[in-house]
Design a protein around this motif. Structure first.
Motif, PDB file in Angstrom:
ATOM      1  N   ARG A 176      -6.872 -50.837  38.859  1.00 12.84           N
ATOM      2  CA  ARG A 176      -6.917 -52.360  40.118  1.00 12.84           C
ATOM      3  C   ARG A 176      -7.537 -52.919  39.901  1.00 12.84           C
ATOM      4  N   ALA A 177      -8.705 -53.471  38.962  1.00  9.98           N
ATOM      5  CA  ALA A 177      -8.978 -54.513  38.928  1.00  9.98           C
ATOM      6  C   ALA A 177      -7.370 -55.186  37.086  1.00  9.98           C
ATOM      7  N   VAL A 178      -7.291 -53.473  36.413  1.00 11.02           N
ATOM      8  CA  VAL A 178      -6.335 -53.953  35.392  1.00 11.02           C
ATOM      9  C   VAL A 178      -5.302 -54.494  36.584  1.00 11.02           C
ATOM     10  N   LEU A 179      -4.400 -54.404  36.746  1.00 11.59           N
ATOM     11  CA  LEU A 179      -3.545 -54.478  38.126  1.00 11.59           C
ATOM     12  C   LEU A 179      -3.514 -56.219  38.272  1.00 11.59           C
ATOM     13  N   GLU A 180      -4.474 -56.335  39.109  1.00  8.15           N
ATOM     14  CA  GLU A 180      -4.826 -57.608  39.409  1.00  8.15           C
ATOM     15  C   GLU A 180      -4.570 -58.405  38.690  1.00  8.15           C
ATOM     16  N   ALA A 181      -5.917 -58.126  37.641  1.00  6.70           N
ATOM     17  CA  ALA A 181      -5.674 -59.158  36.174  1.00  6.70           C
ATOM     18  C   ALA A 181      -4.640 -59.897  36.441  1.00  6.70           C
ATOM     19  N   MET A 182      -3.580 -58.764  35.812  1.00  4.13           N
ATOM     20  CA  MET A 182      -2.251 -58.700  35.080  1.00  4.13           C
ATOM     21  C   MET A 182      -1.225 -59.542  36.278  1.00  4.13           C
ATOM     22  N   GLU A 183      -1.876 -59.480  37.676  1.00  6.98           N
ATOM     23  CA  GLU A 183      -0.626 -59.578  39.179  1.00  6.98           C
ATOM     24  C   GLU A 183      -0.990 -61.372  38.100  1.00  6.98           C
ATOM     25  N   ARG A 184      -2.377 -61.816  38.389  1.00  7.41           N
ATOM     26  CA  ARG A 184      -3.019 -62.795  38.671  1.00  7.41           C
ATOM     27  C   ARG A 184      -1.698 -64.453  37.158  1.00  7.41           C
ATOM     28  N   ALA A 185      -2.061 -62.908  36.490  1.00 10.15           N
ATOM     29  CA  ALA A 185      -1.545 -63.510  34.863  1.00 10.15           C
ATOM     30  C   ALA A 185      -0.063 -64.054  34.980  1.00 10.15           C
ATOM     31  N   GLU A 186       0.541 -62.850  35.861  1.00 12.02           N
ATOM     32  CA  GLU A 186       1.819 -63.424  35.988  1.00 12.02           C
ATOM     33  C   GLU A 186       2.998 -64.483  37.018  1.00 12.02           C
ATOM     34  N   ARG A 187       1.497 -64.592  38.354  1.00  8.23           N
ATOM     35  CA  ARG A 187       1.986 -66.003  38.628  1.00  8.23           C
ATOM     36  C   ARG A 187       1.494 -67.184  38.240  1.00  8.23           C
ATOM     37  N   ARG A 188       0.884 -66.825  37.431  1.00  4.83           N
ATOM     38  CA  ARG A 188       0.573 -68.454  35.622  1.00  4.83           C
ATOM     39  C   ARG A 188       1.996 -68.538  35.455  1.00  4.83           C
ATOM     40  N   GLY A 189       2.484 -67.233  34.906  1.00  8.04           N
ATOM     41  CA  GLY A 189       3.409 -67.562  34.024  1.00  8.04           C
ATOM     42  C   GLY A 189       3.398 -66.603  32.527  1.00  8.04           C
ATOM     43  N   SER A 190       2.700 -65.872  32.395  1.00  9.65           N
ATOM     44  CA  SER A 190       2.165 -65.006  31.640  1.00  9.65           C
ATOM     45  C   SER A 190       2.088 -63.863  31.981  1.00  9.65           C
ATOM     46  N   GLY A 191       2.976 -63.192  30.891  1.00  5.04           N
ATOM     47  CA  GLY A 191       3.193 -61.663  30.580  1.00  5.04           C
ATOM     48  C   GLY A 191       1.764 -60.641  29.576  1.00  5.04           C
ATOM     49  N   VAL A 192       0.287 -61.230  29.348  1.00  6.24           N
ATOM     50  CA  VAL A 192      -0.690 -61.004  28.914  1.00  6.24           C
ATOM     51  C   VAL A 192      -1.924 -61.775  29.497  1.00  6.24           C
ATOM     52  N   ALA A 193      -3.074 -61.082  29.845  1.00  6.58           N
ATOM     53  CA  ALA A 193      -4.417 -61.065  30.919  1.00  6.58           C
ATOM     54  C   ALA A 193      -5.432 -60.443  30.020  1.00  6.58           C
ATOM     55  N   THR A 194      -6.669 -60.569  30.413  1.00  5.28           N
ATOM     56  CA  THR A 194      -7.706 -60.102  29.792  1.00  5.28           C
ATOM     57  C   THR A 194      -8.418 -59.973  30.831  1.00  5.28           C
ATOM     58  N   ASP A 195      -9.234 -59.035  30.330  1.00  5.55           N
ATOM     59  CA  ASP A 195     -10.093 -58.268  31.859  1.00  5.55           C
ATOM     60  C   ASP A 195     -11.568 -58.838  31.880  1.00  5.55           C
ATOM     61  N   ALA A 196     -12.551 -58.204  32.449  1.00  9.32           N
ATOM     62  CA  ALA A 196     -13.584 -58.971  33.035  1.00  9.32           C
ATOM     63  C   ALA A 196     -14.593 -58.660  31.326  1.00  9.32           C
ATOM     64  N   ASP A 197     -14.406 -58.091  29.808  1.00  4.80           N
ATOM     65  CA  ASP A 197     -14.921 -57.885  29.474  1.00  4.80           C
ATOM     66  C   ASP A 197     -13.686 -58.275  28.090  1.00  4.80           C
ATOM     67  N   GLY A 198     -13.157 -58.776  28.925  1.00  5.45           N
ATOM     68  CA  GLY A 198     -12.121 -59.874  27.283  1.00  5.45           C
ATOM     69  C   GLY A 198     -11.164 -59.267  25.898  1.00  5.45           C
ATOM     70  N   ARG A 199     -10.931 -57.841  27.140  1.00  4.24           N
ATOM     71  CA  ARG A 199     -10.015 -57.053  26.465  1.00  4.24           C
ATOM     72  C   ARG A 199      -8.855 -57.726  27.082  1.00  4.24           C
ATOM     73  N   LEU A 200      -7.696 -57.445  25.728  1.00  2.00           N
ATOM     74  CA  LEU A 200      -6.142 -57.996  26.520  1.00  2.00           C
ATOM     75  C   LEU A 200      -5.491 -56.848  27.456  1.00  2.00           C
ATOM     76  N   LEU A 201      -5.355 -57.496  27.559  1.00  2.00           N
ATOM     77  CA  LEU A 201      -4.325 -56.274  28.786  1.00  2.00           C
ATOM     78  C   LEU A 201      -2.984 -56.398  28.337  1.00  2.00           C
ATOM     79  N   ASP A 202      -2.029 -55.724  28.608  1.00  2.00           N
ATOM     80  CA  ASP A 202      -0.408 -55.982  28.041  1.00  2.00           C
ATOM     81  C   ASP A 202      -0.056 -54.726  29.255  1.00  2.00           C
ATOM     82  N   ARG A 203       1.341 -54.713  29.108  1.00  2.00           N
ATOM     83  CA  ARG A 203       2.227 -54.132  30.072  1.00  2.00           C
ATOM     84  C   ARG A 203       2.153 -52.511  29.660  1.00  2.00           C
ATOM     85  N   ALA A 204       1.810 -52.228  28.369  1.00  2.00           N
ATOM     86  CA  ALA A 204       1.425 -50.823  27.721  1.00  2.00           C
ATOM     87  C   ALA A 204       0.077 -50.764  29.306  1.00  2.00           C
ATOM     88  N   VAL A 205      -0.918 -51.449  28.949  1.00  2.00           N
ATOM     89  CA  VAL A 205      -1.921 -51.025  29.686  1.00  2.00           C
ATOM     90  C   VAL A 205      -2.617 -51.201  30.783  1.00  2.00           C
TER      91      VAL A 205
END
Length: 283
Positions: A238-267
């Motif tokens: 759920r944290a991954v999904l929330e982080a990506m939702e925040r990124a998309e609201r900023r117009g980005s297709g990628v995000a990072t989680d609390a540990d700095g891991r890159l999150l993309d569509r596959a994740v």
């Protein structure tokens, strides 16, 4: 999405009556391997009576038919059944099954369900045509019958079942390519070793299976537990999904989680699958 399927001998009314309370997500009322030839007709009568009296709630009810007795076995179906398990599934057989199920639906009349199929890969031809089997009419998911395959292919499996690795992968890939529910893993025949059951079930989970058959009620709790995401896994997803939702609201297709891991569509896709499984388990 069912995690556990309990096989119940179709000629044992006493076991059928107890089975709904055993903890399985679904029951497979068996007219095939669990019933000797001399008792097939009795099994059909017993399963037919059980389905006719079955309540609307409880585990999903399936019937495993004999691949050479399609019409007689499908005749036991009532509106209480989800569908059938087809052993030795191959494309031509599944088209015969589709036609027979259509006739059964017409016989039951208005309000009859659209019966579904779990197709068991148990033959060399079934392995070679797994993609066609997965894409056949009514197929909800694939299963794998490793005892039958071992006999046909001359395999001598070790304790880790590594010999079946390539075949398991084919079943998983065929399911994903067809867009159907991930496949059902084979039974664990060692009945009094919970640690082994957990180990082999977790191996199936890693390999892409999302359910397993059981031949004893005592196996169900472990199977259900393994295929249910833990609280920590669910929170992380759920944290991954929330982080990506925040990124998309900023117009980005990628995000990072609390540990700095890159999150993309596959994740995100993996995280969404965990949430779906958790929701299905809770339901």
């Amino acid at each position: 999405m069912a995690r556990s399927y309990l096989y119940v001998p179709g000629d044992r009314a006493d076991l059928l009556d107890k089975a709904p309370g055993r903890g399985a997500d679904a029951l497979v009322l068996d007219l095939e391997d669990a019933v000797i030839a001399a008792r097939k007709e009795q099994a059909r009568e017993t399963v037919g009576a059980f389905l006719a009296a079955a309540p609307q709630t409880g585990p999903g009810l399936w019937v495993r038919i004999n691949s050479d007795q399609i019409e007689a076995d499908i005749a036991v179906l009532s509106a209480a059944a989800v569908g059938i398990w087809v052993p030795k599934a191959e494309p031509n057989l599944l088209h015969e099954v589709d036609a027979a199920l259509t006739r059964a639906e017409r016989r039951l009349g208005p309000g009859a369900p659209t019966f579904q199929v779990v197709a068991l890969i148990e033959t060399a031809r079934g392995v070679l045509t797994a993609a066609q089997v997965a894409a056949a009419p009514r197929v909800l998911r694939l299963g794998i019958g490793e005892a039958d395959l071992a006999g046909e292919l001359g395999l001598q499996p070790g304790a880790d079942r590594a010999e079946f690795g390539p075949i398991r992968s084919q079943v998983v890939v065929a399911s994903a390519a067809a867009g159907i529910t991930p496949p059902v893993g084979p039974v664990e025949t060692t009945l009094r070793d919970a640690a082994r059951l957990e180990q082999t079930t977790r191996a199936l989970l890693r390999q892409g299976f999302r359910a397993r058959t059981a031949i004893h009620p005592g196996q169900l709790a472990v199977i259900n537990d393994v295929f249910t995401p833990t609280a920590a896994e669910l929170a992380s997803a759920r944290a991954v999904l929330e982080a990506m939702e925040r990124a998309e609201r900023r117009g980005s297709g990628v995000a990072t989680d609390a540990d700095g891991r890159l999150l993309d569509r596959a994740v995100v896709r993996t995280a969404a699958e965990v949430v779906r499984r958790a929701d299905a388990s809770a339901g």
